[in-house]
Design a protein around this motif. Structure first.
Motif, PDB file in Angstrom:
ATOM      1  N   ILE A  53       1.207  -1.260   0.288  1.00 58.79           N
ATOM      2  CA  ILE A  53      -0.204   0.244  -0.090  1.00 58.79           C
ATOM      3  C   ILE A  53       1.183   1.170  -0.127  1.00 58.79           C
ATOM      4  CG2 ILE A  53      -2.189   0.986   1.111  1.00 58.79           C
ATOM      5  CD1 ILE A  53      -2.587  -1.820   0.591  1.00 58.79           C
ATOM      6  N   GLN A  54       0.027   2.270  -0.615  1.00 57.29           N
ATOM      7  CA  GLN A  54       1.586   3.507  -0.642  1.00 57.29           C
ATOM      8  C   GLN A  54       0.398   4.202   0.497  1.00 57.29           C
ATOM      9  OE1 GLN A  54       1.659   5.300  -4.751  1.00 57.29           O
ATOM     10  NE2 GLN A  54       3.259   4.010  -4.984  1.00 57.29           N
ATOM     11  N   GLY A  55       1.157   4.125   1.589  1.00 54.33           N
ATOM     12  CA  GLY A  55       0.262   5.136   2.464  1.00 54.33           C
ATOM     13  C   GLY A  55       0.800   4.068   3.728  1.00 54.33           C
ATOM     14  N   LEU A  56       0.537   4.728   4.973  1.00 57.32           N
ATOM     15  CA  LEU A  56       0.750   4.400   6.053  1.00 57.32           C
ATOM     16  C   LEU A  56      -0.473   3.472   6.264  1.00 57.32           C
ATOM     17  CD1 LEU A  56       1.246   8.062   7.929  1.00 57.32           C
ATOM     18  CD2 LEU A  56       2.927   6.449   6.840  1.00 57.32           C
ATOM     19  N   VAL A  57       0.204   2.026   6.737  1.00 61.96           N
ATOM     20  CA  VAL A  57      -0.530   0.879   6.927  1.00 61.96           C
ATOM     21  C   VAL A  57       0.247   0.824   8.343  1.00 61.96           C
ATOM     22  CG1 VAL A  57      -0.842  -1.312   6.178  1.00 61.96           C
ATOM     23  CG2 VAL A  57       0.026   0.286   4.732  1.00 61.96           C
ATOM     24  N   ASP A  58      -0.952   0.317   9.356  1.00 57.44           N
ATOM     25  CA  ASP A  58      -0.356  -1.116  10.654  1.00 57.44           C
ATOM     26  C   ASP A  58      -0.765  -2.530  10.240  1.00 57.44           C
ATOM     27  OD1 ASP A  58      -0.844  -2.272  13.134  1.00 57.44           O
ATOM     28  OD2 ASP A  58      -2.202  -0.649  14.024  1.00 57.44           O
ATOM     29  N   SER A  59      -0.233  -2.792   9.323  1.00 60.54           N
ATOM     30  CA  SER A  59       0.281  -4.434   8.996  1.00 60.54           C
ATOM     31  C   SER A  59      -0.897  -5.759  10.230  1.00 60.54           C
ATOM     32  CB  SER A  59       1.672  -4.486   8.420  1.00 60.54           C
ATOM     33  OG  SER A  59       2.101  -4.655   9.443  1.00 60.54           O
ATOM     34  N   LYS A  60      -0.752  -4.877  11.436  1.00 58.00           N
ATOM     35  CA  LYS A  60      -0.489  -5.826  12.882  1.00 58.00           C
ATOM     36  C   LYS A  60      -2.148  -5.949  12.390  1.00 58.00           C
ATOM     37  CE  LYS A  60       1.831  -7.765  16.195  1.00 58.00           C
ATOM     38  NZ  LYS A  60       3.349  -7.284  16.848  1.00 58.00           N
ATOM     39  N   GLN A  61      -2.809  -4.499  12.683  1.00 58.43           N
ATOM     40  CA  GLN A  61      -4.081  -4.697  12.423  1.00 58.43           C
ATOM     41  C   GLN A  61      -4.711  -4.349  11.499  1.00 58.43           C
ATOM     42  OE1 GLN A  61      -5.826  -4.319  15.066  1.00 58.43           O
ATOM     43  NE2 GLN A  61      -3.753  -4.655  16.869  1.00 58.43           N
ATOM     44  N   GLY A  62      -3.833  -4.545  10.322  1.00 61.11           N
ATOM     45  CA  GLY A  62      -4.968  -4.417   8.297  1.00 61.11           C
ATOM     46  C   GLY A  62      -5.173  -3.426   8.689  1.00 61.11           C
ATOM     47  N   VAL A  63      -4.937  -2.768   8.525  1.00 57.77           N
ATOM     48  CA  VAL A  63      -5.773  -0.941   8.970  1.00 57.77           C
ATOM     49  C   VAL A  63      -4.506  -0.389   8.267  1.00 57.77           C
ATOM     50  CG1 VAL A  63      -6.417   0.640   9.719  1.00 57.77           C
ATOM     51  CG2 VAL A  63      -7.128  -1.074  10.856  1.00 57.77           C
ATOM     52  N   VAL A  64      -5.243   0.973   7.193  1.00 58.26           N
ATOM     53  CA  VAL A  64      -4.441   1.489   6.862  1.00 58.26           C
ATOM     54  C   VAL A  64      -4.858   2.645   7.440  1.00 58.26           C
ATOM     55  CG1 VAL A  64      -4.126   3.576   4.491  1.00 58.26           C
ATOM     56  CG2 VAL A  64      -5.195   0.408   4.306  1.00 58.26           C
ATOM     57  N   ILE A  65      -4.013   3.448   7.740  1.00 50.62           N
ATOM     58  CA  ILE A  65      -4.101   4.567   8.518  1.00 50.62           C
ATOM     59  C   ILE A  65      -3.940   5.468   8.382  1.00 50.62           C
ATOM     60  CG2 ILE A  65      -3.249   5.789  10.180  1.00 50.62           C
ATOM     61  CD1 ILE A  65      -1.474   3.461  10.968  1.00 50.62           C
ATOM     62  N   TYR A  66      -3.486   6.129   6.891  1.00 52.37           N
ATOM     63  CA  TYR A  66      -3.627   7.435   5.757  1.00 52.37           C
ATOM     64  C   TYR A  66      -3.022   7.301   4.537  1.00 52.37           C
ATOM     65  CZ  TYR A  66      -3.627  12.697   5.492  1.00 52.37           C
ATOM     66  OH  TYR A  66      -3.309  13.228   4.695  1.00 52.37           O
ATOM     67  N   SER A  67      -3.828   7.870   4.139  1.00 51.54           N
ATOM     68  CA  SER A  67      -2.927   7.996   2.914  1.00 51.54           C
ATOM     69  C   SER A  67      -4.016   8.304   1.657  1.00 51.54           C
ATOM     70  CB  SER A  67      -3.271   6.561   1.651  1.00 51.54           C
ATOM     71  OG  SER A  67      -3.237   6.937   0.819  1.00 51.54           O
ATOM     72  N   GLY A 114       4.691   9.731  -4.036  1.00 51.88           N
ATOM     73  CA  GLY A 114       5.149  10.225  -2.765  1.00 51.88           C
ATOM     74  C   GLY A 114       6.638  10.094  -2.135  1.00 51.88           C
ATOM     75  N   VAL A 115       6.821   9.905  -1.018  1.00 48.33           N
ATOM     76  CA  VAL A 115       8.341   9.394  -0.607  1.00 48.33           C
ATOM     77  C   VAL A 115       8.247   8.549   1.074  1.00 48.33           C
ATOM     78  CG1 VAL A 115      10.480  10.050   1.104  1.00 48.33           C
ATOM     79  CG2 VAL A 115       9.496  11.613  -1.451  1.00 48.33           C
ATOM     80  N   GLY A 116       8.308   6.974   0.694  1.00 52.95           N
ATOM     81  CA  GLY A 116       8.585   6.693   1.439  1.00 52.95           C
ATOM     82  C   GLY A 116      10.576   5.971   2.696  1.00 52.95           C
ATOM     83  N   GLY A 117      10.118   5.469   3.620  1.00 52.86           N
ATOM     84  CA  GLY A 117      10.955   5.234   4.292  1.00 52.86           C
ATOM     85  C   GLY A 117      11.160   3.878   4.851  1.00 52.86           C
ATOM     86  N   ALA A 118      11.877   3.062   5.192  1.00 55.97           N
ATOM     87  CA  ALA A 118      12.053   1.422   6.127  1.00 55.97           C
ATOM     88  C   ALA A 118      13.197   1.807   6.728  1.00 55.97           C
ATOM     89  CB  ALA A 118      11.628   1.105   5.140  1.00 55.97           C
ATOM     90  N   LEU A 119      13.384   1.707   7.564  1.00 51.06           N
ATOM     91  CA  LEU A 119      14.420   1.179   8.391  1.00 51.06           C
ATOM     92  C   LEU A 119      14.425  -0.167   9.575  1.00 51.06           C
ATOM     93  CD1 LEU A 119      16.583   3.723   9.995  1.00 51.06           C
ATOM     94  CD2 LEU A 119      15.130   3.994  11.826  1.00 51.06           C
ATOM     95  N   VAL A 120      15.804  -0.489   9.117  1.00 50.83           N
ATOM     96  CA  VAL A 120      16.267  -1.702   9.542  1.00 50.83           C
ATOM     97  C   VAL A 120      17.136  -1.329  10.895  1.00 50.83           C
ATOM     98  CG1 VAL A 120      16.885  -4.227   9.230  1.00 50.83           C
ATOM     99  CG2 VAL A 120      14.905  -2.659   8.083  1.00 50.83           C
TER     100      VAL A 120
END
Ligand SMILES: [Zn+2]
Length: 392
Positions: A155-169, A224-230
């Motif tokens: 999803i191109q957007g903020l996701v709560d993958s545990k709850q399966g909810v798209v928080i904001y896009s 948009g711009v996305g980022g991930a941090l490991v």
């Protein structure tokens, strides 16, 4: 007469049984061909338990017994394999400008693909309509419907993958949208969601260009711009699942930057994304590239402004987190990378402290098709030991 103790015990035995079965299945998937003896060794389960589990999995048609190898005398161990070719997953890439779907088998071979272009999502229901259109088309191509194990979504957007909810896009017009629930009730299949940059990072960290890295940052300059941090091999999601929201990193001077959809000024996404470039500078990345080719002075100045912003932002992130790799990708890089990347490299290495200079800046030749990666979410979940169940 009720039985106050026994039912609980049955539940926990059942749970343990399914966890052990999942453990064995995962091991056969990741290490197969593997024999029953090796399975007992590696899991610590008894020979008898392994035999029971393997018989059950053979009956359910998940496994394949292959030709025995080695051993000069006595009964030779029969290596077991998971029948990955006979299980299927659907992956969906839900983007602002298109919805792409892929039907894959568990060996990640693509069986069928569908793409629907989107002009604009006119209201809150339209993204789901596009998704179901794509899924319905793919369902017609599933060889054995009972072997379809789930649907994964990028999803191109903020996701709560545990709850399966798209928080904001903003592009999808969604705020706290229960996508998992909607898809589950329609298809009665397990549904998994992940933010697009997080998914890209997971795939690259699992078996891609970041497989040897323990600390890395992924930056996707796309619509948009996305980022991930490991960090230490763990994807950081943050306290409210919005870690890595690199698009709202304050990177431009507020006084010559428009108001972002988040309400602030100076956000990286204002110019360093496909949508920002179009909205605030009236051009597509391709048009921008042509203007730069023709040495258009306003385009040259804009590139310098964008490069300074991205370069400074990445330098700060490197200084703060000390990653071993930074992966830069997205449509902006696909089109403008040949101009941006050499400049970024120069700026970043000259501005970060010497102690961080071991960091490697890498990019992908092309932003990957995330629908197959989203299908991979189903495969990974299918073979995962359900650790959460242990805390029940
Ligand atoms: Zn913003």
């Amino acid at each position: 007469m009720l039985h106050p103790v026994k039912p609980e015990r049955t539940t926990s035995n059942k749970l343990l049984k399914s966890i052990n079965q999942q453990k064995v299945l995962r091991l056969i998937y990741t290490e197969g061909p593997i024999s029953r003896v090796e399975l007992a060794d590696k899991t610590g389960l008894t020979q008898q338990t392994i035999t029971n589990i393997v018989n059950r999995l053979l009956e359910e048609d998940y496994l394949l017994e292959t030709e025995p190898v080695g051993g000069s005398s006595g009964r030779k161990p029969i290596p077991l394999l998971v029948k990955t070719g006979g299980m299927y997953a659907i992956g969906i890439e839900l983007a602002v400008k298109y919805v792409r779907g892929a039907l894959i088998d568990f060996q990640h071979s693509i069986i069928h693909e569908v793409t629907e272009q989107v002009n604009e999502y006119t209201n809150v229901d339209t993204p789901l309509e596009y998704v179901t259109q794509v899924v319905d088309q793919l369902l017609k191509h599933v060889p054995k419907p009972e072997q379809l194990k789930g649907i994964g979504c990028s999803i191109q957007g903020l996701v709560d993958s545990k709850q399966g909810v798209v928080i904001y896009s903003p592009g999808l017009r969604w705020r706290n949208y229960p996508l998992k629930e909607r898809l589950e009730s329609r298809y009665n299949l397990p549904i998994y969601l992940e933010n697009d940059a997080n998914l890209l990072s997971l795939v690259e960290n699992l078996n891609g260009r970041l497989a040897d890295s323990a600390n890395n940052v992924t930056i996707k300059l796309d619509y948009g711009v996305g980022g991930a941090l490991v960090l230490n091999n763990q994807l950081c999601t943050g306290a409210t699942h919005v870690a890595g929201e690199f698009g709202h990193y304050k990177a431009f001077a507020a006084e010559d930057s428009p108001v972002c959809h988040c309400g602030a000024r100076g956000c990286l996404t204002s110019f360093a994304s496909v949508s920002g470039l179009r909205r605030h500078a009236g051009r597509t990345p391709e048009q921008f590239d042509e203007q730069l080719e023709a040495n258009d002075p306003t385009a040259v100045a804009l590139l310098a402004k964008i490069e300074l912003a991205i370069g400074t932002a990445i330098s700060n992130v490197i200084t703060f987190f000390n990653p071993d790799h930074v992966l830069i990708t997205g449509k902006m890089i696909d089109v403008l990378g040949h101009r941006l990347l050499p400049l970024l490299e120069k700026r970043i290495y000259s501005t970060i402290p010497e102690s961080c200079r071991g960091v490697k800046l890498i990019h992908l030749p092309q932003t990957p098709n995330e629908s197959t990666s989203a299908g991979g979410l189903v495969v990974n979940h299918f073979f995962d030991v359900p650790l959460e169940s242990l805390s029940l």
